[in-house]
Scaffold this active site. Sequence first.
Site, mmCIF file in Angstrom:
data_model
loop_
_atom_site.group_PDB
_atom_site.id
_atom_site.type_symbol
_atom_site.label_atom_id
_atom_site.label_comp_id
_atom_site.label_asym_id
_atom_site.label_seq_id
_atom_site.Cartn_x
_atom_site.Cartn_y
_atom_site.Cartn_z
ATOM 1 N N HIS A 8 -4.467 39.230 59.817
ATOM 2 C CA HIS A 8 -4.641 38.165 60.809
ATOM 3 C C HIS A 8 -5.087 38.669 62.179
ATOM 4 O O HIS A 8 -5.322 37.870 63.077
ATOM 5 C CB HIS A 8 -3.350 37.370 60.952
ATOM 6 C CG HIS A 8 -3.093 36.453 59.786
ATOM 7 N ND1 HIS A 8 -3.982 35.486 59.386
ATOM 8 C CD2 HIS A 8 -2.055 36.377 58.919
ATOM 9 C CE1 HIS A 8 -3.499 34.831 58.336
ATOM 10 N NE2 HIS A 8 -2.337 35.357 58.031
ATOM 11 N N ASP A 11 3.502 31.585 55.962
ATOM 12 C CA ASP A 11 2.716 31.079 54.833
ATOM 13 C C ASP A 11 3.600 30.356 53.822
ATOM 14 O O ASP A 11 3.191 29.374 53.214
ATOM 15 C CB ASP A 11 1.949 32.223 54.159
ATOM 16 C CG ASP A 11 0.712 32.614 54.950
ATOM 17 O OD1 ASP A 11 0.627 33.759 55.407
ATOM 18 O OD2 ASP A 11 -0.170 31.735 55.138
ATOM 19 N N GLU A 53 4.971 34.912 49.712
ATOM 20 C CA GLU A 53 4.834 33.924 50.795
ATOM 21 C C GLU A 53 4.245 32.609 50.300
ATOM 22 O O GLU A 53 3.471 31.949 50.972
ATOM 23 C CB GLU A 53 3.962 34.481 51.915
ATOM 24 C CG GLU A 53 2.690 35.154 51.463
ATOM 25 C CD GLU A 53 1.981 35.882 52.590
ATOM 26 O OE1 GLU A 53 2.298 35.646 53.760
ATOM 27 O OE2 GLU A 53 1.082 36.684 52.303
ATOM 28 N N ARG A 98 -1.095 46.431 57.121
ATOM 29 C CA ARG A 98 -1.284 45.269 56.265
ATOM 30 C C ARG A 98 -2.748 45.153 55.872
ATOM 31 O O ARG A 98 -3.630 45.129 56.745
ATOM 32 C CB ARG A 98 -0.832 43.976 56.914
ATOM 33 C CG ARG A 98 -1.093 42.770 55.970
ATOM 34 C CD ARG A 98 -0.203 41.606 56.233
ATOM 35 N NE ARG A 98 -0.536 40.850 57.427
ATOM 36 C CZ ARG A 98 -0.001 39.669 57.705
ATOM 37 N NH1 ARG A 98 0.869 39.121 56.855
ATOM 38 N NH2 ARG A 98 -0.296 39.034 58.818
ATOM 39 N N ASP A 139 -7.031 56.122 52.586
ATOM 40 C CA ASP A 139 -7.780 57.307 53.015
ATOM 41 C C ASP A 139 -7.744 57.496 54.529
ATOM 42 O O ASP A 139 -7.807 58.630 55.019
ATOM 43 C CB ASP A 139 -9.229 57.226 52.528
ATOM 44 C CG ASP A 139 -9.362 57.619 51.049
ATOM 45 O OD1 ASP A 139 -10.459 57.462 50.503
ATOM 46 O OD2 ASP A 139 -8.354 58.077 50.462
HETATM 47 O O1 LIG Z 1 3.573 34.404 56.375
HETATM 48 C C1 LIG Z 1 4.088 35.109 57.257
HETATM 49 O O2 LIG Z 1 5.070 34.796 57.967
HETATM 50 C C2 LIG Z 1 3.490 36.455 57.466
HETATM 51 O O3 LIG Z 1 2.798 36.951 56.600
HETATM 52 C C3 LIG Z 1 3.660 37.077 58.793
HETATM 53 C C4 LIG Z 1 2.726 36.370 59.739
HETATM 54 O O4 LIG Z 1 1.586 35.980 59.033
HETATM 55 C C5 LIG Z 1 2.244 37.279 60.854
HETATM 56 O O5 LIG Z 1 0.893 37.492 60.658
HETATM 57 C C6 LIG Z 1 2.410 36.645 62.202
HETATM 58 O O6 LIG Z 1 1.836 35.366 62.220
#
Ligand SMILES: O=C(O)C(=O)C[C@H](O)[C@@H](O)CO
Length: 268
Positions: free
Chosen positions: A48, A178, A152, A73, A87
């Site tokens: 994100h 999510d 999620e 991530r 890598d």
């Molecule tokens: O769904 C979630 O909660 C995450 O995966 C963490 C958030 O997406 C993080 O990116 C902050 O918004």
Amino acid sequence: MPAPRNRFKARLSEGDPQIGLWMGLANAYTAEICAGAGFDWLVVDGEHAPNDLQSMIGQLQALAAFPVSPVVRAPVGETWILKQLLDIGAQSLLVPMVESAAQARALVEAVRYPPRGKRGVGAALARASAFNRIGDYLTTADGEMCLIVQIESVAGLAALKEIAGVEGVDAVFIGPSDLAADMGYLGRPGAPAVKQAVRTAMATLHDLSCPAGLLTADQAFARECLEEGARFVAIGTDVTLFSGAISQLRRQFAGGGDAVKQAPSSGY
Ligand SMILES: O=C(O)C(=O)C[C@H](O)[C@@H](O)CO
């Protein structure tokens, strides 16, 4: 000389739980500021945040000077990007939106070298092997790899036990934002039904002796999850801390000039 010891992975099963921070500002300068704050782990967010491999390398280099564990991530759980992240030196990989044991098994294969996996062999060019100066990297890297899968979604929760039971999955991260969206609570990760779903998932993972983690800015909930056995909890993000503090400063000085206009918060 073996691959670097993965302190984050080692601590998942020993000692105190690890407290982290999400980094979305996507640059080495603010990553270095975060690295000096005393967190146990910091997320370099390739999903994100506006990160690319070069910006993530810079953040990994900034963090390397501090006693803090980077967790990188991936934008998606595809082999080609996981290979590149490994890598450049990621040893703890967080992979979003995992919803089945089959998907988890494919991720395990992607982060391991043959014969136990299918990770491409490019260590001779890689920062991960200290540019080929770690002579035993290829034979020791797998042991220091930490694969964290994100559950999620409702479908992911339904497959939680099977996913957590996949050999090679080292930890499970529950994504409240999510998950809330998928449960019909878009923008409300703190909704009672979402928090209850997170609690249940945490309890299940604890029963399975699978290290569990999450991100929440609700410090009471963070403490509750830690008391319930969570092993790695992120308690904020650099972006919202920065934007919030900047806006608060302006509001505190709102006596002069135009009324301060505040953008709505989307929560996380
Ligand atoms: O769904 C979630 O909660 C995450 O995966 C963490 C958030 O997406 C993080 O990116 C902050 O918004």
